[in-house]
Design an enzyme around this catalytic site. Structure first.
Site, mmCIF file in Angstrom:
data_model
loop_
_atom_site.group_PDB
_atom_site.id
_atom_site.type_symbol
_atom_site.label_atom_id
_atom_site.label_comp_id
_atom_site.label_asym_id
_atom_site.label_seq_id
_atom_site.Cartn_x
_atom_site.Cartn_y
_atom_site.Cartn_z
ATOM 1 N N SER A 191 -3.282 -2.250 -6.105
ATOM 2 C CA SER A 191 -2.220 -1.945 -6.833
ATOM 3 C C SER A 191 -2.516 -0.716 -8.001
ATOM 4 O O SER A 191 -1.662 -0.364 -8.731
ATOM 5 C CB SER A 191 -2.274 -3.182 -8.280
ATOM 6 O OG SER A 191 -3.473 -3.559 -8.729
ATOM 7 N N HIS B 286 1.698 -1.688 -1.586
ATOM 8 C CA HIS B 286 1.505 -2.508 -2.647
ATOM 9 C C HIS B 286 2.575 -3.523 -2.766
ATOM 10 O O HIS B 286 3.923 -3.196 -3.183
ATOM 11 C CB HIS B 286 1.483 -1.476 -3.906
ATOM 12 C CG HIS B 286 1.538 -2.212 -5.054
ATOM 13 N ND1 HIS B 286 2.114 -1.789 -6.258
ATOM 14 C CD2 HIS B 286 0.554 -3.488 -5.590
ATOM 15 C CE1 HIS B 286 1.757 -2.621 -7.434
ATOM 16 N NE2 HIS B 286 1.085 -3.819 -6.683
ATOM 17 N N GLU C 148 5.665 -0.981 -2.439
ATOM 18 C CA GLU C 148 5.469 0.445 -2.756
ATOM 19 C C GLU C 148 4.694 0.903 -1.396
ATOM 20 O O GLU C 148 3.544 0.388 -0.928
ATOM 21 C CB GLU C 148 4.551 0.872 -3.876
ATOM 22 C CG GLU C 148 5.431 0.652 -5.067
ATOM 23 C CD GLU C 148 4.755 0.894 -6.476
ATOM 24 O OE1 GLU C 148 4.958 1.859 -7.158
ATOM 25 O OE2 GLU C 148 3.607 0.469 -6.640
ATOM 26 N N ASN D 187 3.329 -0.097 -11.216
ATOM 27 C CA ASN D 187 2.306 -0.583 -12.221
ATOM 28 C C ASN D 187 2.082 0.352 -13.699
ATOM 29 O O ASN D 187 1.858 -0.276 -14.600
ATOM 30 C CB ASN D 187 1.214 -0.639 -11.353
ATOM 31 C CG ASN D 187 0.581 -2.186 -11.110
ATOM 32 O OD1 ASN D 187 1.500 -2.890 -11.470
ATOM 33 N ND2 ASN D 187 -0.157 -2.251 -10.345
#
Length: 291
Positions: free
Chosen positions: A120, A143, A155, A193
């Site tokens: 992440s 991700h 992602e 994130n």
């Protein structure tokens, strides 16, 4: 375009088990393992609970749930991944541990097989150092977001050496299991994130300063911002330890704006990891339900 049918997942925690589940639901023969054998062996029972809740909410049928469990197999470790078309690493957020997994897989899987990381926050090009030079063109980041069985976004993060056609093939495979991939540049924390943890850090500051309680912040984000879950509910679902680790990576890359908050460090030191272990920002009963 390369096709990925047989799937392997390394790491049987909450993220890894649900990543395996969504591939199994889509009809892919899928295997999963974990260094902790007890964690791996608990996967079928854990996923039965996820599937039963999904049936109750109309996400899938009972027949689809039974077929998914039939498509999923728990194995002993990376040595069992030799026949996998695509293997996704989903161990905890530690660069040395992830590199170890890749180095072991590199010696086992077929030369044209793909590898991906569910990291992440850690840059993909850095993680690629765990793979031989020739393998790096078939390596990237995927991700997923929690809970994987419900969140559509993934992602897709190519590294410096990733073959563009491989990134296209992985994205196509993700669409085939009902996910929506977005292509993101290989930077620490990627895109979502960085947005999320800016919100998480400010939410913790609000609690540290006595402006709001965690419950009020969560309610405000849901009712005022339209979020499906509040930041503290999310922290309890994904663990404070993971968030602390992500903040450390982001702080190293971007400086003071991502400095881990003292209260979060205290929570981690006290073992407050909520659904994974003990209390968190909220208290939970033995059944995992919030008190």
């Amino acid at each position: 375009m390369q096709q990925f049918r047989t799937i392997g997942v390394v790491g049987a925690g909450m993220m890894g088990s649900e990543i395996a589940l969504v591939f199994a639901l889509a009809g892919h023969p899928t295997i999963i393992s974990d260094e902790n054998r007890g964690v791996a062996e608990a996967v079928p029972d854990r996923l039965r609970g996820v599937l039963e809740r999904g049936i109750g909410r109309g996400f899938w049928t009972k027949d689809a749930a039974e077929a998914a469990l039939a498509n999923l197999r728990v194995v002993g470790g990376p040595d069992d991944y030799a026949d996998r078309d695509l293997t996704i690493e989903a161990v905890f957020e530690s660069e040395p541990v992830k590199r170890e997994v890749f180095a072991r897989l590199d010696k086992i899987i077929a030369a044209d097989a793909g590898v991906a990381s569910n990291t992440s926050s850690i840059p993909i090009t850095s993680l690629a150092a765990g793979l031989s030079e020739g393998r790096r063109r078939h390596f990237l980041g995927t991700h997923f977001f929690s809970p994987v069985s419900r969140m559509q976004l993934v992602e897709v993060i190519p590294g410096l050496d990733t073959d563009p056609s491989y990134a296209d093939a992985v994205s196509d495979t993700l669409r085939g299991i009902g996910k929506t991939p977005i292509r993101v540049k290989d930077v620490a924390g990627f895109a979502i994130n960085r947005l999320l943890h800016a919100l998480v850090l400010e939410s913790i500051r609000l609690v540290e300063e006595g402006v709001c309680t965690p419950a009020d912040v969560d309610l405000g984000c849901k009712l005022g911002l339209g979020h499906p879950i509040g930041p503290f509910e999310l922290l309890d679902n994904t663990t404070n330890t993971l968030s602390r680790d992500v903040h450390e990576v982001l702080y190293k890359a971007y400086g003071e704006r991502f400095l881990p908050r003292p209260l979060l460090r205290q929570m981690v030191a006290a073992g407050y990891n909520a659904r994974k272990a003990g209390p968190g920002w909220y208290r939970y009963g033995k059944d995992g339900k919030r008190l």
